[in-house]
Write an enzyme that holds these catalytic residues in place. Structure first.
Site, PDB file in Angstrom:
ATOM      1  CE  LYS A 138      -4.434   1.030   0.108  1.00  0.00           C
ATOM      2  NZ  LYS A 138      -5.533   0.229  -0.455  1.00  0.00           N
TER       3      LYS A 138
HETATM    4  P1  NAD Z   1     -12.974   7.840  -2.956  1.00  0.00           P
HETATM    5  O1  NAD Z   1     -11.989   8.876  -2.618  1.00  0.00           O
HETATM    6  O2  NAD Z   1     -13.371   7.657  -4.378  1.00  0.00           O
HETATM    7  O3  NAD Z   1     -14.324   8.050  -2.110  1.00  0.00           O
HETATM    8  C1  NAD Z   1     -14.349   8.175  -0.728  1.00  0.00           C
HETATM    9  C2  NAD Z   1     -15.737   8.676  -0.365  1.00  0.00           C
HETATM   10  O4  NAD Z   1     -15.884   8.661   1.051  1.00  0.00           O
HETATM   11  C3  NAD Z   1     -16.026  10.114  -0.796  1.00  0.00           C
HETATM   12  O5  NAD Z   1     -17.369  10.191  -1.243  1.00  0.00           O
HETATM   13  C4  NAD Z   1     -15.851  10.915   0.479  1.00  0.00           C
HETATM   14  O6  NAD Z   1     -16.587  12.108   0.468  1.00  0.00           O
HETATM   15  C5  NAD Z   1     -16.405   9.915   1.461  1.00  0.00           C
HETATM   16  N1  NAD Z   1     -16.027  10.148   2.846  1.00  0.00           N
HETATM   17  C6  NAD Z   1     -14.819  10.400   3.370  1.00  0.00           C
HETATM   18  N2  NAD Z   1     -14.906  10.580   4.692  1.00  0.00           N
HETATM   19  C7  NAD Z   1     -16.207  10.409   5.002  1.00  0.00           C
HETATM   20  C8  NAD Z   1     -16.940  10.468   6.201  1.00  0.00           C
HETATM   21  N3  NAD Z   1     -16.335  10.728   7.341  1.00  0.00           N
HETATM   22  N4  NAD Z   1     -18.280  10.236   6.170  1.00  0.00           N
HETATM   23  C9  NAD Z   1     -18.897   9.953   5.004  1.00  0.00           C
HETATM   24  N5  NAD Z   1     -18.251   9.896   3.837  1.00  0.00           N
HETATM   25  C10 NAD Z   1     -16.919  10.129   3.835  1.00  0.00           C
HETATM   26  O7  NAD Z   1     -12.380   6.481  -2.345  1.00  0.00           O
HETATM   27  P2  NAD Z   1     -12.701   4.998  -2.771  1.00  0.00           P
HETATM   28  O8  NAD Z   1     -11.719   4.565  -3.789  1.00  0.00           O
HETATM   29  O9  NAD Z   1     -14.159   4.867  -3.026  1.00  0.00           O
HETATM   30  O10 NAD Z   1     -12.336   4.221  -1.420  1.00  0.00           O
HETATM   31  C11 NAD Z   1     -13.232   4.149  -0.322  1.00  0.00           C
HETATM   32  C12 NAD Z   1     -12.792   3.022   0.580  1.00  0.00           C
HETATM   33  O11 NAD Z   1     -12.749   1.797  -0.157  1.00  0.00           O
HETATM   34  C13 NAD Z   1     -11.393   3.167   1.177  1.00  0.00           C
HETATM   35  O12 NAD Z   1     -11.356   2.585   2.443  1.00  0.00           O
HETATM   36  C14 NAD Z   1     -10.537   2.352   0.229  1.00  0.00           C
HETATM   37  O13 NAD Z   1      -9.326   1.902   0.813  1.00  0.00           O
HETATM   38  C15 NAD Z   1     -11.469   1.202  -0.063  1.00  0.00           C
HETATM   39  N6  NAD Z   1     -11.182   0.466  -1.285  1.00  0.00           N
HETATM   40  C16 NAD Z   1     -11.115   1.096  -2.490  1.00  0.00           C
HETATM   41  C17 NAD Z   1     -10.850   0.344  -3.632  1.00  0.00           C
HETATM   42  C18 NAD Z   1     -10.842   0.971  -4.995  1.00  0.00           C
HETATM   43  O14 NAD Z   1     -10.725   0.221  -5.969  1.00  0.00           O
HETATM   44  N7  NAD Z   1     -10.987   2.271  -5.148  1.00  0.00           N
HETATM   45  C19 NAD Z   1     -10.622  -1.022  -3.526  1.00  0.00           C
HETATM   46  C20 NAD Z   1     -10.712  -1.637  -2.278  1.00  0.00           C
HETATM   47  C21 NAD Z   1     -11.003  -0.884  -1.168  1.00  0.00           C
END
Ligand code: NAD
Length: 456
Positions: A138
Site C-alpha cells: 500500500k
Molecule cells: P474515494 O476517494 O473515491 O471516495 C471516498 C468517499 O468517502 C467520498 O465520497 C468521500 O466524500 C467519502 N467520505 C470520506 N470521509 C467520510 C466520512 N467521514 N463520512 C462519510 N463519507 C466520507 O475512495 P474509494 O476509492 O471509493 O475508497 C473508499 C474506501 O474503499 C477506502 O477505504 C478504500 O481503501 C477502499 N477500497 C477502495 C478500492 C478501490 O478500488 N478504489 C478497492 C478496495 C477498497
C-alpha cells in the site's frame, strides 16, 4: 465463540496535525463522523485471532506479520500559494511470497505509516483469499488532495514516483488507485515510471482505457461488493426487492456499489459523503445523485435537487443507525467503532472500505447477530480486476467488459464460498476470521515453499 482470547484494541486516535498550515488547507470542512483506531493494531488483532486458531508458532508469525520493506520519502512541492509544502510519501511492501506486491495509493491528509502498514497487510490477506498471484502493498501521500488542483496533484505524483520507482515494476510492485486517486493519477505514475525505466503499462493498474486500463476496473470494487451481497443474501434468505441499503461514502466504491445494487432491485435509503448524509424511505436514485455531483453539486444539496422526491438531510450518525438490511461502509477506516456499533440496525455489514470496523465494534456486531462480510473479501473486486488489467497488459490484449465482469463474479463467488465453508467447519467462526485463516494459510504455504527468503 472460540478464538476470542485477544483483547480488542479500540482506541480512537485523534486527527494528525498537518505539516501545512496555509489557510487554503486549514479552512477545509471538518472531517465528519469517522473515528479512527490504530489501523495496524486492528489488522494485527484479526491476524492473531486467526493465527491462534491455526496454531502458528511465534517465529513463523513474525515472518508473515511484519512488512518486507517500508519506505518513507520527502515530497517538497511549490504550490499555488508559492509556498513550499513538504509532504510525506509512503510505500509499504508487506509480503511478496505469492507474487509481485500489489496495492493502492491513497492521497489524504491523515495518511501515516501506521495506516499504510495496516492497509498493506490487508492486501496480503486479500490477494491470498481471492487466490490471485500477488502479494500485498500500500502507499500514500499525506496531502489534502481535495484542496489541490490538477497541476499540484501531478507534481506530487511525479515527485513521489521518482523517489520510489526503484522498488516498483510489473514484476515487483504494482500500484493502483485508492482514496482520492484515480485513472488520471495512475496515468501520471505510469508515464513517470516509463521515463526512468522505459514504457511499462503493467507497472500500475486502474489506468485510463486509452493507456491500457481494463474495461470494468472503475466499477470493479463496487461490483465485487454487490457479488458479496448476492452470496450473503442467498445464505440469509433475503430478497433484493426487500433489501434496504445504506452506504457511507459515495466515491468510487460507494457510488458503483449503489448503482449496481439498485439495478438488482434493492432500495438505497441512505447515503453520505464528507458534506453530509441523506435519507429517503422511497429510495435515492444513485444515477441522479452521481449526475448532481458531476455537475458540481454537493451531496447534501441533493435533497433540494430536481427528481429527489422525499429525500431529507440527516446527520452522519443518524445514517449509521438507519434500520436496513445492508450497511456498506465505503469511506475511511474506523467508521464503525465501539461508540456507534450498538446503534447499527442492519442485518449485514458489507465492508466496501478497508478497515472500517474496529475489533471492539466487530464483537458488538457479532453479539447483535449482524453478519459482517469483511473487507478482505468484500472489497477484493478492485484488486481482482487489477489483476485482469495486468494480465491483459502483459499479453497485449483487451477484454470486453462482459468478460471482465463474468470472470470477476466467478472469482468472488468462489472466494465467498470457500470462506463461508471454512466458517461453518470452524464451529461458525465469523467470516472475517475464516477469511484470515484462509489467507494466512496460503501465504504461509508460499513462504515455506520459497524457503522463507526475500522476494522482489
Ligand atoms: P474515494 O476517494 O473515491 O471516495 C471516498 C468517499 O468517502 C467520498 O465520497 C468521500 O466524500 C467519502 N467520505 C470520506 N470521509 C467520510 C466520512 N467521514 N463520512 C462519510 N463519507 C466520507 O475512495 P474509494 O476509492 O471509493 O475508497 C473508499 C474506501 O474503499 C477506502 O477505504 C478504500 O481503501 C477502499 N477500497 C477502495 C478500492 C478501490 O478500488 N478504489 C478497492 C478496495 C477498497
Amino acid at each position: 465463540m472460540s478464538g476470542r482470547g485477544h483483547h480488542a484494541p479500540d482506541t480512537p486516535v485523534g486527527r494528525l496535525p498537518h505539516p501545512d498550515k496555509s489557510p487554503r488547507v486549514a479552512n477545509r470542512a471538518p472531517h465528519t463522523g469517522v473515528a479512527e483506531t490504530s489501523s495496524f493494531d486492528t489488522v494485527s488483532h484479526y491476524f492473531d485471532v486467526a493465527a491462534d486458531r491455526l496454531g502458528i508458532p511465534e517465529d513463523l508469525r513474525t515472518v508473515v506479520r511484519t512488512a518486507y520493506r517500508e519506505i518513507q520519502v520527502q515530497i517538497p512541492v511549490k504550490l499555488r500559494d508559492h509556498g513550499i509544502h513538504v509532504f510525506s510519501g509512503y510505500r509499504v511492501q508487506h509480503n511478496g511470497a505469492r507474487g509481485p506486491f500489489k496495492g493502492g495509493i491513497r492521497y489524504h491528509e491523515r495518511v501515516n505509516l501506521d495506516e499504510v502498514r495496516a492497509l498493506a497487510a490487508l492486501m496480503t490477506w486479500k490477494t491470498a483469499i481471492v487466490n490471485i498471484p500477488f502479494g500485498g502493498a500500500k502507499g500514500g501521500v499525506n496531502c489534502p488532495a481535495q484542496d489541490l488542483d490538477e497541476t499540484e496533484l501531478q507534481l506530487i505524483t511525479r515527485s513521489f514516483v521518482d523517489k520510489i520507482a526503484g522498488v516498483l515494476g510489473p514484476t515487483r510492485d504494482i500500484p493502483a488507485p485508492d482514496v482520492n486517486t484515480n485513472a488520471q493519477v495512475m496515468a501520471w505514475m505510469m508515464d513517470e515510471y516509463g521515463k526512468l525505466h522505459g514504457d511499462a503499462p503493467a507497472v500500475v493498474t486502474g489506468k485510463p482505457i486509452s493507456l491500457g486500463g481494463s474495461r470494468g476496473r472503475e466499477s470493479a470494487t463496487g461490483r465485487g461488493v454487490v457479488c458479496a451481497y448476492r452470496e450473503a443474501a442467498h445464505a440469509l434468505g433475503v430478497r433484493p426487492d426487500a433489501t434496504r441499503v445504506v452506504i457511507q461514502g459515495f466515491g468510487n466504491v460507494g457510488s458503483w456499489a449503489a448503482r449496481i445494487i439498485t439495478q438488482l432491485g434493492c432500495r438505497l435509503i441512505g447515503v453520505s459523503d464528507t458534506t453530509g448524509a441523506l435519507h429517503s424511505q422511497a429510495g435515492i436514485d444513485p444515477e441522479a445523485l452521481a449526475r448532481h455531483l458531476a455537475e458540481g453539486g454537493k451531496l447534501v444539496d441533493f435533497a433540494d435537487a430536481e427528481g429527489a422526491i422525499g429525500v431529507e438531510a440527516i446527520t452522519p450518525s443518524e445514517l449509521m443507525g438507519l434500520e436496513c438490511e445492508v450497511l456498506i461502509p465505503a469511506a475511511l477506516g474506523g467508521a464503525i467503532h465501539v461508540a456507534n456499533a450498538d446503534s447499527i440496525r442492519a442485518r449485514m455489514v458489507i465492508e466496501g472500505a478497508n478497515n472500517p470496523t474496529t475489533p471492539g465494534a466487530d464483537e458488538i456486531l457479532d453479539a447483535n447477530g449482524v453478519l459482517v462480510i469483511p473487507d478482505v473479501l468484500a472489497n477484493a473486486g478492485g484488486v481482482v480486476v487489477s489483476y485482469f488489467e495486468w494480465v491483459q497488459n502483459l499479453q497485449h490484449v483487451s477484454w470486453e467488459e462482459r468478460e471482465v465482469n463474468d470472470r470477476l463474479a466467478k472469482i468472488m463467488r468462489r472466494a465467498y464460498g470457500e470462506v463461508q465453508e471454512r466458517a461453518k467447519r470452524g464451529d461458525l467462526v465469523p467470516l472475517r476470521i475464516a477469511a484470515y485463516e484462509l489467507g494466512i494459510e496460503r501465504v504461509l504455504e508460499a513462504t515455506r515453499m520459497r524457503g522463507y527468503g526475500g522476494y522482489a
